[in-house]
Write a protein that holds these residues in place. Structure first.
Motif, PDB file in Angstrom:
ATOM      1  N   GLN A  71      18.464  23.922  16.246  1.00 10.80           N
ATOM      2  CA  GLN A  71      18.477  22.676  17.035  1.00 10.80           C
ATOM      3  C   GLN A  71      17.084  22.065  17.159  1.00 10.80           C
ATOM      4  OE1 GLN A  71      21.324  24.659  20.244  1.00 10.80           O
ATOM      5  NE2 GLN A  71      21.310  22.438  20.475  1.00 10.80           N
ATOM      6  N   LEU A  72      16.437  21.974  16.017  1.00 15.73           N
ATOM      7  CA  LEU A  72      15.113  21.350  16.028  1.00 15.73           C
ATOM      8  C   LEU A  72      15.252  19.873  16.369  1.00 15.73           C
ATOM      9  CD1 LEU A  72      13.369  22.956  12.910  1.00 15.73           C
ATOM     10  CD2 LEU A  72      13.355  23.666  15.302  1.00 15.73           C
ATOM     11  N   PRO A  73      14.341  19.360  17.164  1.00 13.14           N
ATOM     12  CA  PRO A  73      14.389  17.935  17.507  1.00 13.14           C
ATOM     13  C   PRO A  73      14.132  17.085  16.264  1.00 13.14           C
ATOM     14  CG  PRO A  73      12.336  18.903  18.227  1.00 13.14           C
ATOM     15  CD  PRO A  73      13.199  20.038  17.751  1.00 13.14           C
ATOM     16  N   ALA A  74      14.863  15.989  16.166  1.00  9.49           N
ATOM     17  CA  ALA A  74      14.636  15.067  15.047  1.00  9.49           C
ATOM     18  C   ALA A  74      13.284  14.396  15.223  1.00  9.49           C
ATOM     19  CB  ALA A  74      15.745  14.035  14.989  1.00  9.49           C
ATOM     20  N   LEU A  75      12.359  14.745  14.328  1.00 18.30           N
ATOM     21  CA  LEU A  75      11.022  14.167  14.433  1.00 18.30           C
ATOM     22  C   LEU A  75      11.072  12.720  13.940  1.00 18.30           C
ATOM     23  CD1 LEU A  75       8.905  17.154  13.091  1.00 18.30           C
ATOM     24  CD2 LEU A  75       9.394  16.548  15.457  1.00 18.30           C
ATOM     25  N   ARG A  76      10.793  11.795  14.854  1.00 16.35           N
ATOM     26  CA  ARG A  76      10.799  10.391  14.460  1.00 16.35           C
ATOM     27  C   ARG A  76       9.381   9.998  14.003  1.00 16.35           C
ATOM     28  NH1 ARG A  76      13.590   7.177  14.863  1.00 16.35           N
ATOM     29  NH2 ARG A  76      15.795   7.679  14.801  1.00 16.35           N
ATOM     30  N   VAL A  77       9.337   9.072  13.138  1.00 16.57           N
ATOM     31  CA  VAL A  77       8.044   8.657  12.602  1.00 16.57           C
ATOM     32  C   VAL A  77       7.153   8.099  13.713  1.00 16.57           C
ATOM     33  CG1 VAL A  77       6.943   7.256  10.815  1.00 16.57           C
ATOM     34  CG2 VAL A  77       9.243   8.112  10.455  1.00 16.57           C
ATOM     35  N   LEU A  78       7.830   7.651  14.771  1.00 14.39           N
ATOM     36  CA  LEU A  78       7.084   7.067  15.888  1.00 14.39           C
ATOM     37  C   LEU A  78       6.040   8.038  16.438  1.00 14.39           C
ATOM     38  CD1 LEU A  78      10.211   5.555  17.697  1.00 14.39           C
ATOM     39  CD2 LEU A  78       8.545   4.348  16.248  1.00 14.39           C
ATOM     40  N   ASP A  79       6.503   9.213  16.862  1.00 10.82           N
ATOM     41  CA  ASP A  79       5.575  10.164  17.476  1.00 10.82           C
ATOM     42  C   ASP A  79       4.950  11.083  16.430  1.00 10.82           C
ATOM     43  OD1 ASP A  79       8.547  10.843  19.173  1.00 10.82           O
ATOM     44  OD2 ASP A  79       8.134  11.384  17.089  1.00 10.82           O
ATOM     45  N   ARG A  80       4.347  10.470  15.457  1.00 10.71           N
ATOM     46  CA  ARG A  80       3.713  11.225  14.384  1.00 10.71           C
ATOM     47  C   ARG A  80       2.563  12.092  14.882  1.00 10.71           C
ATOM     48  NH1 ARG A  80       1.455  10.487   9.365  1.00 10.71           N
ATOM     49  NH2 ARG A  80       2.943  10.647   7.671  1.00 10.71           N
ATOM     50  N   ASN A  81       1.950  11.668  15.929  1.00 12.11           N
ATOM     51  CA  ASN A  81       0.779  12.391  16.427  1.00 12.11           C
ATOM     52  C   ASN A  81       1.128  13.500  17.409  1.00 12.11           C
ATOM     53  OD1 ASN A  81       1.747  10.453  18.134  1.00 12.11           O
ATOM     54  ND2 ASN A  81      -0.243  10.005  19.066  1.00 12.11           N
ATOM     55  N   ALA A  82       2.414  13.798  17.549  1.00 19.14           N
ATOM     56  CA  ALA A  82       2.808  14.860  18.486  1.00 19.14           C
ATOM     57  C   ALA A  82       3.764  15.856  17.848  1.00 19.14           C
ATOM     58  CB  ALA A  82       3.451  14.245  19.727  1.00 19.14           C
ATOM     59  N   VAL A  83       3.907  15.792  16.521  1.00 21.31           N
ATOM     60  CA  VAL A  83       4.880  16.668  15.871  1.00 21.31           C
ATOM     61  C   VAL A  83       4.480  18.133  16.010  1.00 21.31           C
ATOM     62  CG1 VAL A  83       5.704  14.952  14.235  1.00 21.31           C
ATOM     63  CG2 VAL A  83       3.722  16.356  13.664  1.00 21.31           C
ATOM     64  N   GLY A  84       3.192  18.423  15.953  1.00 20.77           N
ATOM     65  CA  GLY A  84       2.742  19.802  16.094  1.00 20.77           C
ATOM     66  C   GLY A  84       3.134  20.381  17.433  1.00 20.77           C
ATOM     67  N   GLU A  85       2.811  19.649  18.480  1.00 20.84           N
ATOM     68  CA  GLU A  85       3.144  20.139  19.822  1.00 20.84           C
ATOM     69  C   GLU A  85       4.649  20.241  20.013  1.00 20.84           C
ATOM     70  OE1 GLU A  85       1.048  18.225  23.031  1.00 20.84           O
ATOM     71  OE2 GLU A  85       2.653  18.691  24.454  1.00 20.84           O
ATOM     72  N   THR A  86       5.374  19.248  19.505  1.00 22.68           N
ATOM     73  CA  THR A  86       6.833  19.281  19.627  1.00 22.68           C
ATOM     74  C   THR A  86       7.417  20.522  18.967  1.00 22.68           C
ATOM     75  OG1 THR A  86       6.880  16.862  19.601  1.00 22.68           O
ATOM     76  CG2 THR A  86       8.952  18.008  19.122  1.00 22.68           C
ATOM     77  N   LEU A  87       6.932  20.838  17.778  1.00 17.69           N
ATOM     78  CA  LEU A  87       7.466  21.993  17.053  1.00 17.69           C
ATOM     79  C   LEU A  87       7.155  23.310  17.757  1.00 17.69           C
ATOM     80  CD1 LEU A  87       6.774  21.021  13.320  1.00 17.69           C
ATOM     81  CD2 LEU A  87       8.994  21.251  14.468  1.00 17.69           C
ATOM     82  N   ILE A  88       5.922  23.480  18.194  1.00 19.17           N
ATOM     83  CA  ILE A  88       5.567  24.756  18.803  1.00 19.17           C
ATOM     84  C   ILE A  88       6.258  24.942  20.156  1.00 19.17           C
ATOM     85  CG2 ILE A  88       3.472  23.891  19.908  1.00 19.17           C
ATOM     86  CD1 ILE A  88       4.096  27.383  18.372  1.00 19.17           C
TER      87      ILE A  88
END
Lengths: 197, 197
Positions: A71-88
């Motif tokens: 159930q990984l969150p769908a990474l939107r191109v919008l928050d490109r600068n927060a994908v690392g934090e979102t994933l961890i």
DNA sequence: TCCATTTGTCAACGATCGTTGACTTTCTAG
DNA sequence: CTAGAAAGTCAACGATCGTTGACAAATGGA
């Protein structure tokens, strides 16, 4: 076509669930080889023969226990600068929230010596991790997305190994904040950083 | 005190070496549980009883096969800006140079389901990885050195898992240069980067 | 109530494993 | 050459494992 069984918490379903619960616990703790059907049966307060009756073999029991949806969150191109934090952050939920269950531990614990578990883990990577990373990576270069997803997986699987399976003391001691602040930037760079040929 | 045996390539020493070589190969490929003494004996063209004769038990054979010396380069404070690249290059040598042997694979393959292998791997971390990282980290803060070494290990063990044990296709496909250019900076930041509380 | 289906128990099978002891072959020192 | 030690072979042990089939108990609809 027969009814699918919309209501039937029958006796058998309960023991079936008990067996599966015990199996997931023991597979996660001791791996495929280390957890015997007799152990699972004892933990479920049932006869070993019942385990085979409900699931046809140990392999099928393991396959049922190893089902996992990250159930990984769908990474939107919008928050490109927060994908690392979102994933961890999602990683920590998956491994430490009781709601998520021990699914990943089951796979990772056995993947080094059980080919089915290894294949299943590669499936999780290809069908759940890679697409999410690809959504924010260069859409014109699918090989690049695979490479980035592979780098992300190497860091996350390594962290899981050290913290939850190997229990390396300094890695166990890390707080959630420390993990987020240290691993987050790494993942960020792997996913959207400008890298090499 | 008796002579240490400066010259004695006696018959027994050769078969002893054959057994150990076969054991290291099979333990590295199939793990502790997956490699039986009978398999080792067959690979060494010898009787299973001989394996027990030369090494007292399977546990002792594994202990002998799992001896490893990473020979990490002593990181001098001088080349602080190249520690990441230095570490990842040595990592590739350890895992891909035939001279290094399958030592790390032996440990990592079994560490998830064999407590001895796990403990041994923690030893390697504490006695070989951590001191090297500590040499270039803040000497006034030993806990900080442990944390940094833990982060380094998480990335390196994860890379080893994905590339050599799990064989995740995109990670297997990475060239040495790609690995150095992507993982190197991560290690660099883990060892000497200014991080968090 | 009666009977058929479900659910559970029990003992055993064949296979594999680590390990052992008795035995035979090979090598080597005196 | 010969006796004794070393090296190797062989069959079997007890234990554990996944799996099976025969049988008993419980359940639930008619």
């Amino acid at each position: 076509m027969t009814e699918n069984q919309p209501k039937k918490p029958s006796k058998s379903d309960r023991t079936r669930a008990q067996i599966l619960k015990a199996a997931r616990l023991l597979f996660a703790e001791h791996g495929y080889d280390g957890a015997s059907i007799r152990d699972v049966a004892a933990h479920a307060s049932i006869d070993p023969a019942m385990v085979i009756r409900y699931f046809r073999s140990k392999d099928e029991l393991f396959a049922r226990a190893a089902v996992i949806d990250l159930q990984l969150p769908a990474l939107r191109v919008l928050d490109r600068n927060a994908v690392g934090e979102t994933l961890i952050r999602r990683f920590l939920e998956i491994w430490e929230s009781p709601a998520s269950g021990p699914g990943m531990a089951i796979l990772l614990r056995s993947a080094t010596s059980n080919e089915f578990a290894a294949e299943k883990l590669r499936d999780v990577f290809g069908n759940q991790v890679r697409p999410v990373v690809a959504a924010v990576a260069d859409p014109a270069d699918p090989a690049d997305a695979g490479r980035r997803a592979g780098l992300v997986s190497s860091q996350l699987l390594g962290l899981a190994m050290c913290r939850y399976l190997l229990r390396l003391p300094p890695v166990v001691a890390l707080s959630h904040d420390e993990i987020i602040q240290n691993i987050g930037p790494t993942l960020q760079r792997y996913v959207v950083g400008e890298d090499v040929s």
